[in-house]
Design a protein around this motif. Sequence first.
Motif, short mmCIF file in Angstrom:
data_model
loop_
_atom_site.label_atom_id
_atom_site.label_comp_id
_atom_site.label_asym_id
_atom_site.label_seq_id
_atom_site.Cartn_x
_atom_site.Cartn_y
_atom_site.Cartn_z
N ASN A 44 0.82 -1.21 0.00
CA ASN A 44 0.00 0.00 0.00
C ASN A 44 0.86 1.26 0.00
O ASN A 44 0.86 2.04 0.94
N ALA A 45 1.60 1.46 -1.04
CA ALA A 45 2.40 2.67 -1.16
C ALA A 45 1.49 3.82 -1.58
O ALA A 45 0.48 3.62 -2.26
N THR A 46 1.84 5.02 -1.17
CA THR A 46 1.02 6.17 -1.57
C THR A 46 1.25 6.48 -3.03
O THR A 46 2.38 6.46 -3.52
N HIS A 47 0.17 6.75 -3.72
CA HIS A 47 0.24 7.08 -5.14
C HIS A 47 -0.07 8.55 -5.31
O HIS A 47 -0.79 9.16 -4.52
N ALA A 48 0.47 9.12 -6.35
CA ALA A 48 0.21 10.54 -6.62
C ALA A 48 -1.26 10.72 -7.02
O ALA A 48 -1.85 9.89 -7.73
N LEU A 49 -1.87 11.80 -6.55
CA LEU A 49 -3.26 12.09 -6.90
C LEU A 49 -3.35 12.57 -8.34
O LEU A 49 -2.43 13.23 -8.83
N PRO A 50 -4.45 12.26 -9.01
CA PRO A 50 -4.58 12.73 -10.39
C PRO A 50 -4.75 14.25 -10.42
O PRO A 50 -5.25 14.86 -9.48
N ARG A 51 -4.32 14.86 -11.50
CA ARG A 51 -4.43 16.31 -11.63
C ARG A 51 -5.90 16.70 -11.75
O ARG A 51 -6.72 15.96 -12.28
N ARG A 52 -6.22 17.87 -11.25
CA ARG A 52 -7.59 18.37 -11.36
C ARG A 52 -7.83 18.82 -12.79
O ARG A 52 -7.03 19.55 -13.36
N SER A 53 -8.94 18.39 -13.34
CA SER A 53 -9.24 18.77 -14.71
C SER A 53 -10.11 20.02 -14.70
O SER A 53 -10.95 20.21 -13.83
N LEU A 54 -9.91 20.86 -15.67
CA LEU A 54 -10.64 22.11 -15.78
C LEU A 54 -11.52 22.07 -17.02
O LEU A 54 -11.22 21.42 -18.01
N SER A 55 -12.63 22.78 -16.94
CA SER A 55 -13.51 22.95 -18.08
C SER A 55 -13.97 24.40 -18.08
O SER A 55 -13.73 25.15 -17.16
N ALA A 56 -14.65 24.79 -19.14
CA ALA A 56 -15.13 26.16 -19.26
C ALA A 56 -16.52 26.28 -18.65
O ALA A 56 -17.35 25.38 -18.77
N CYS A 57 -16.76 27.41 -17.98
CA CYS A 57 -18.09 27.69 -17.44
C CYS A 57 -19.06 27.88 -18.61
O CYS A 57 -18.74 28.60 -19.57
N PRO A 58 -20.24 27.27 -18.58
CA PRO A 58 -21.17 27.43 -19.70
C PRO A 58 -21.70 28.86 -19.86
O PRO A 58 -22.16 29.23 -20.93
N CYS A 59 -21.62 29.67 -18.80
CA CYS A 59 -22.16 31.04 -18.89
C CYS A 59 -21.11 32.06 -19.28
O CYS A 59 -21.32 32.85 -20.19
N CYS A 60 -19.96 32.06 -18.60
CA CYS A 60 -18.94 33.09 -18.87
C CYS A 60 -17.70 32.55 -19.56
O CYS A 60 -16.81 33.31 -19.91
N HIS A 61 -17.59 31.25 -19.73
CA HIS A 61 -16.49 30.57 -20.43
C HIS A 61 -15.14 30.74 -19.74
O HIS A 61 -14.10 30.61 -20.37
N PRO A 86 -12.33 29.33 -16.93
CA PRO A 86 -12.01 27.97 -16.47
C PRO A 86 -12.48 27.72 -15.04
O PRO A 86 -12.27 28.53 -14.15
N ILE A 87 -13.17 26.58 -14.85
CA ILE A 87 -13.59 26.13 -13.53
C ILE A 87 -13.31 24.64 -13.45
O ILE A 87 -13.06 23.99 -14.46
N GLN A 88 -13.35 24.08 -12.24
CA GLN A 88 -13.15 22.64 -12.09
C GLN A 88 -14.33 21.89 -12.67
O GLN A 88 -15.46 22.39 -12.70
N THR A 89 -14.09 20.69 -13.11
CA THR A 89 -15.14 19.89 -13.73
C THR A 89 -16.24 19.56 -12.73
O THR A 89 -17.41 19.48 -13.08
N THR A 90 -15.89 19.39 -11.46
CA THR A 90 -16.87 19.00 -10.45
C THR A 90 -17.50 20.18 -9.74
O THR A 90 -18.26 19.99 -8.80
N ALA A 91 -17.22 21.39 -10.18
CA ALA A 91 -17.74 22.59 -9.50
C ALA A 91 -19.24 22.73 -9.71
O ALA A 91 -19.78 22.36 -10.75
N SER A 92 -19.92 23.26 -8.71
CA SER A 92 -21.35 23.53 -8.83
C SER A 92 -21.63 25.02 -8.72
O SER A 92 -22.78 25.43 -8.67
#
Length: 124
Positions: free
Chosen positions: A21-38, A40-46
């Motif tokens: 159980n070695a520690t693994h690097a966390l995946p990078r946070r992915s960004l996407s464009a806001c549908p209203c103002c375009h 960059p925001i996180q993909t999981t943002a609300s």
Amino acid sequence: MKSSLSPFARLTRSAATRLDNATHALPRRSLSACPCCHQPIQTTASHCSHCHAEKHYGPVRRENLTCSLCGLALILGLTRLLFPQLFAPFSFWVIPLMLGGLVTGFIFAQFRFAGDRWLRLNRG
């Protein structure tokens, strides 16, 4: 005599598990464009911090109220055209028809605005 087993073969089960159980690097946070103002925001943002748009699931209160009142008006209008005698003195059939119109409009709003979407709410 050397055994050809892996080095974990000599360790107890708990010791082998701890080594595996070695520690693994966390995946990078992915960004996407806001549908209203375009912007960059996180993909999981609300919530967008730039334009303050929010991700909503289903209808908001205003849409529920509008659709319910439209269903009420539609049912009463159709009933008035098809059965004008119900409105001459007052009939108790009008009350269930009004409730049916409200419920029909509410259910229509649930299906019409189902799913998630981004809204810019005007909050002063």
